[in-house]
Design an enzyme around this catalytic site. Structure first.
Site, mmCIF file in Angstrom:
data_model
loop_
_atom_site.group_PDB
_atom_site.id
_atom_site.type_symbol
_atom_site.label_atom_id
_atom_site.label_comp_id
_atom_site.label_asym_id
_atom_site.label_seq_id
_atom_site.Cartn_x
_atom_site.Cartn_y
_atom_site.Cartn_z
ATOM 1 N N GLY A 90 0.829 -1.217 0.000
ATOM 2 C CA GLY A 90 0.000 0.000 0.000
ATOM 3 C C GLY A 90 0.849 1.246 0.000
ATOM 4 N N ALA A 91 2.003 1.156 -0.702
ATOM 5 C CA ALA A 91 2.963 2.263 -0.630
ATOM 6 C C ALA A 91 2.546 3.457 -1.478
ATOM 7 C CB ALA A 91 4.348 1.764 -1.058
ATOM 8 N N GLY A 108 -1.765 7.287 1.185
ATOM 9 C CA GLY A 108 -1.491 8.432 2.053
ATOM 10 C C GLY A 108 -0.444 8.161 3.123
ATOM 11 N N ILE A 109 -0.597 7.073 3.860
ATOM 12 C CA ILE A 109 0.344 6.766 4.951
ATOM 13 C C ILE A 109 1.521 5.960 4.396
ATOM 14 C CG2 ILE A 109 0.606 5.555 7.160
ATOM 15 C CD1 ILE A 109 -2.477 6.022 7.552
ATOM 16 N N GLY A 110 1.212 5.014 3.492
ATOM 17 C CA GLY A 110 2.224 4.084 2.993
ATOM 18 C C GLY A 110 3.396 4.771 2.311
ATOM 19 N N SER A 142 -6.226 -0.506 13.145
ATOM 20 C CA SER A 142 -7.087 0.672 13.263
ATOM 21 C C SER A 142 -7.779 0.632 14.615
ATOM 22 C CB SER A 142 -8.127 0.673 12.152
ATOM 23 O OG SER A 142 -9.150 1.596 12.453
ATOM 24 N N TYR A 179 -15.007 -3.491 8.493
ATOM 25 C CA TYR A 179 -13.677 -2.870 8.611
ATOM 26 C C TYR A 179 -13.068 -3.161 9.997
ATOM 27 C CZ TYR A 179 -10.040 0.744 8.469
ATOM 28 O OH TYR A 179 -8.833 1.410 8.504
HETATM 29 N N1 LIG Z 1 -6.600 7.016 7.143
HETATM 30 C C1 LIG Z 1 -6.917 6.710 8.383
HETATM 31 O O1 LIG Z 1 -7.502 7.516 9.127
HETATM 32 C C2 LIG Z 1 -6.578 5.356 8.930
HETATM 33 C C3 LIG Z 1 -6.899 5.066 10.271
HETATM 34 C C4 LIG Z 1 -6.603 3.824 10.790
HETATM 35 C C5 LIG Z 1 -5.970 2.883 9.989
HETATM 36 N N2 LIG Z 1 -5.689 3.156 8.686
HETATM 37 C C6 LIG Z 1 -5.044 2.123 7.872
HETATM 38 O O2 LIG Z 1 -3.892 2.665 7.281
HETATM 39 C C7 LIG Z 1 -3.555 1.891 6.118
HETATM 40 C C8 LIG Z 1 -3.223 2.824 4.977
HETATM 41 O O3 LIG Z 1 -4.415 3.475 4.574
HETATM 42 P P1 LIG Z 1 -4.486 4.986 4.080
HETATM 43 O O4 LIG Z 1 -5.309 5.705 5.065
HETATM 44 O O5 LIG Z 1 -3.147 5.491 3.715
HETATM 45 O O6 LIG Z 1 -5.433 4.789 2.784
HETATM 46 P P2 LIG Z 1 -5.156 4.987 1.233
HETATM 47 O O7 LIG Z 1 -4.649 6.353 0.965
HETATM 48 O O8 LIG Z 1 -6.429 4.550 0.572
HETATM 49 O O9 LIG Z 1 -4.009 3.943 0.922
HETATM 50 C C9 LIG Z 1 -4.302 2.576 0.825
HETATM 51 C C10 LIG Z 1 -3.166 1.889 0.095
HETATM 52 O O10 LIG Z 1 -3.546 0.507 -0.072
HETATM 53 C C11 LIG Z 1 -3.468 0.193 -1.459
HETATM 54 N N3 LIG Z 1 -4.459 -0.800 -1.855
HETATM 55 C C12 LIG Z 1 -5.806 -0.703 -1.799
HETATM 56 N N4 LIG Z 1 -6.370 -1.787 -2.333
HETATM 57 C C13 LIG Z 1 -5.357 -2.588 -2.747
HETATM 58 C C14 LIG Z 1 -5.283 -3.834 -3.399
HETATM 59 N N5 LIG Z 1 -6.400 -4.500 -3.728
HETATM 60 N N6 LIG Z 1 -4.075 -4.362 -3.679
HETATM 61 C C15 LIG Z 1 -2.943 -3.690 -3.362
HETATM 62 N N7 LIG Z 1 -2.931 -2.492 -2.751
HETATM 63 C C16 LIG Z 1 -4.128 -1.961 -2.459
HETATM 64 C C17 LIG Z 1 -3.756 1.501 -2.184
HETATM 65 O O11 LIG Z 1 -3.303 1.405 -3.515
HETATM 66 P P3 LIG Z 1 -3.885 2.337 -4.699
HETATM 67 O O12 LIG Z 1 -3.110 3.618 -4.608
HETATM 68 O O13 LIG Z 1 -3.607 1.565 -5.929
HETATM 69 O O14 LIG Z 1 -5.346 2.523 -4.434
HETATM 70 C C18 LIG Z 1 -2.957 2.451 -1.313
HETATM 71 O O15 LIG Z 1 -1.586 2.383 -1.634
HETATM 72 C C19 LIG Z 1 -4.758 0.984 5.857
HETATM 73 O O16 LIG Z 1 -4.477 -0.323 6.329
HETATM 74 C C20 LIG Z 1 -5.852 1.615 6.684
HETATM 75 O O17 LIG Z 1 -6.837 0.683 7.066
HETATM 76 C C21 LIG Z 1 -5.978 4.387 8.135
#
Ligand SMILES: NC(=O)c1ccc[n+]([C@@H]2O[C@H](COP(=O)([O-])OP(=O)(O)OC[C@H]3O[C@@H](n4cnc5c(N)ncnc54)[C@H](OP(=O)(O)O)[C@@H]3O)[C@@H](O)[C@H]2O)c1
Length: 288
Positions: free
Chosen positions: A13-14, A17-19, A142, A167
């Site tokens: 997930g690099a 946003g966080i990755g 989360s 979730y």
């Molecule tokens: N944002 C928050 O407030 C929050 C809070 C608690 C936990 N988290 C956790 O933090 C982690 C990162 O999330 P984020 O908030 O940075 O969200 P994000 O911006 O949506 O990033 C998600 C990442 O996962 C990748 N991904 C999604 N579906 C995929 C698939 N089928 N195969 C491979 N990669 C896939 C996305 O790739 P694409 O760029 O190709 O879509 C993206 O790189 C997640 O595990 C999320 O549950 C987030």
């Protein structure tokens, strides 16, 4: 190209946003970083972005749609073949959706991506993590898991699917598997922990309608991706976290998780049910 003596890390997930900030932090710590992405164009843009911020960075791109457990399994085997010693694995890819979707392999997509794929990928990389020890597994969870409930006989929520239940349940299942792995790996030099990054303004909520609108309105009050990467990076790299294992970490501190994650009988049941779901899918893929 991996430098001689350079440590190797993997982050999923690099492109998100966080990755992306986790990947950059690992590269800045002189790790060779394997960037796992599902989209080659986004992946190349990410590698360029990392090089702009860290010109000496060493990265490599691996493509996989991690909603497929077979793809997660193959990815793990490919990485282990090229990198038999790993120092860090960050399972960060994740998703939230308001509508129940089933993958081509027949799994609820939220459970598949947030829990089953990290389980399968980590299994495939475990030998390499042992060989590269001291090494660390960081699973991005989360706080929605804090009050989640879980039924080991219905992990896919066939009976009562709900977006928060799916979730939170997937993140609780991932936490339980992480704790079970931490226990199994005690003494091996491989540690495994779960981190909550905080509420972060990212692309996590991709829905339209009221949910998407609410998420976008909250944006200015949420953490940035860089801030969200702080605790995952601490747990992945800081000497203070070298020996910690089986912990749930928020804001750089170990906190008490959902009491269900501390119930050994329930953890065993969820772990067994998860492995059964994953094994069935992977077995079909590997049959001649
Ligand atoms: N944002 C928050 O407030 C929050 C809070 C608690 C936990 N988290 C956790 O933090 C982690 C990162 O999330 P984020 O908030 O940075 O969200 P994000 O911006 O949506 O990033 C998600 C990442 O996962 C990748 N991904 C999604 N579906 C995929 C698939 N089928 N195969 C491979 N990669 C896939 C996305 O790739 P694409 O760029 O190709 O879509 C993206 O790189 C997640 O595990 C999320 O549950 C987030």
């Amino acid at each position: 190209m991996v430098g001689s003596g350079q440590r190797v890390s993997v982050v999923t997930g690099a492109t998100g946003g966080i990755g992306r900030w986790i990947a950059l932090g690992l590269a800045q710590a002189d790790q060779h970083v394997v960037l796992v992405c599902r989209d080659a164009v986004k992946g190349r843009a990410l590698a360029d972005w990392i090089r702009q911020h860290a010109p000496a960075a060493s990265t490599e791109l691996r493509l996989a749609d991690l909603s497929s457990l077979c793809a997660a399994h193959r990815l793990g085997q490919e990485i282990a073949a090229v990198h038999p010693r790993l120092s860090v694995l960050v399972n960060n890819a994740g998703m939230f959706t308001a509508r129940r979707t089933t993958t081509a392999e027949g799994h609820d997509i939220v459970l598949a991506l947030n829990h089953l794929a990290p389980l399968v990928l980590t299994d495939a990389l475990e030998e390499a993590l042992r060989a590269g020890s001291p090494s660390r597994i960081v699973n991005v969870g989360s706080s929605t898991s804090d009050r989640a409930r879980i039924d080991p006989d219905d992990l896919e929520l066939v009976r009562h699917w709900g977006m928060v239940r799916a979730y939170g349940g997937s993140k609780l299942a991932m936490m339980m598997s992480t704790f079970a792995r931490a226990q199994r790996l005690r003494g091996s030099g491989v540690v495994a922990n779960v981190v909550h990054p905080g509420a972060v303004a990212t692309g996590l909520v991709r829905e339209g309608g009221a949910i998407g609108a609410a998420w976008r309105l909250m944006g200015p009050f949420l953490r940035t991706g860089q801030q969200g990467a702080d605790t995952p990076l601490q747990v992945a790299l800081a000497p203070a976290w070298a020996a910690a294992t089986g912990e749930y970490v928020k804001d750089r501190a170990a906190v008490r998780p959902n009491r269900r994650a501390l119930d050994p009988v329930l953890v065993d049941k969820v772990e067994a049910a998860s492995r059964q779901l994953a094994a069935r899918t992977i077995l079909v893929d590997t049959l001649p």
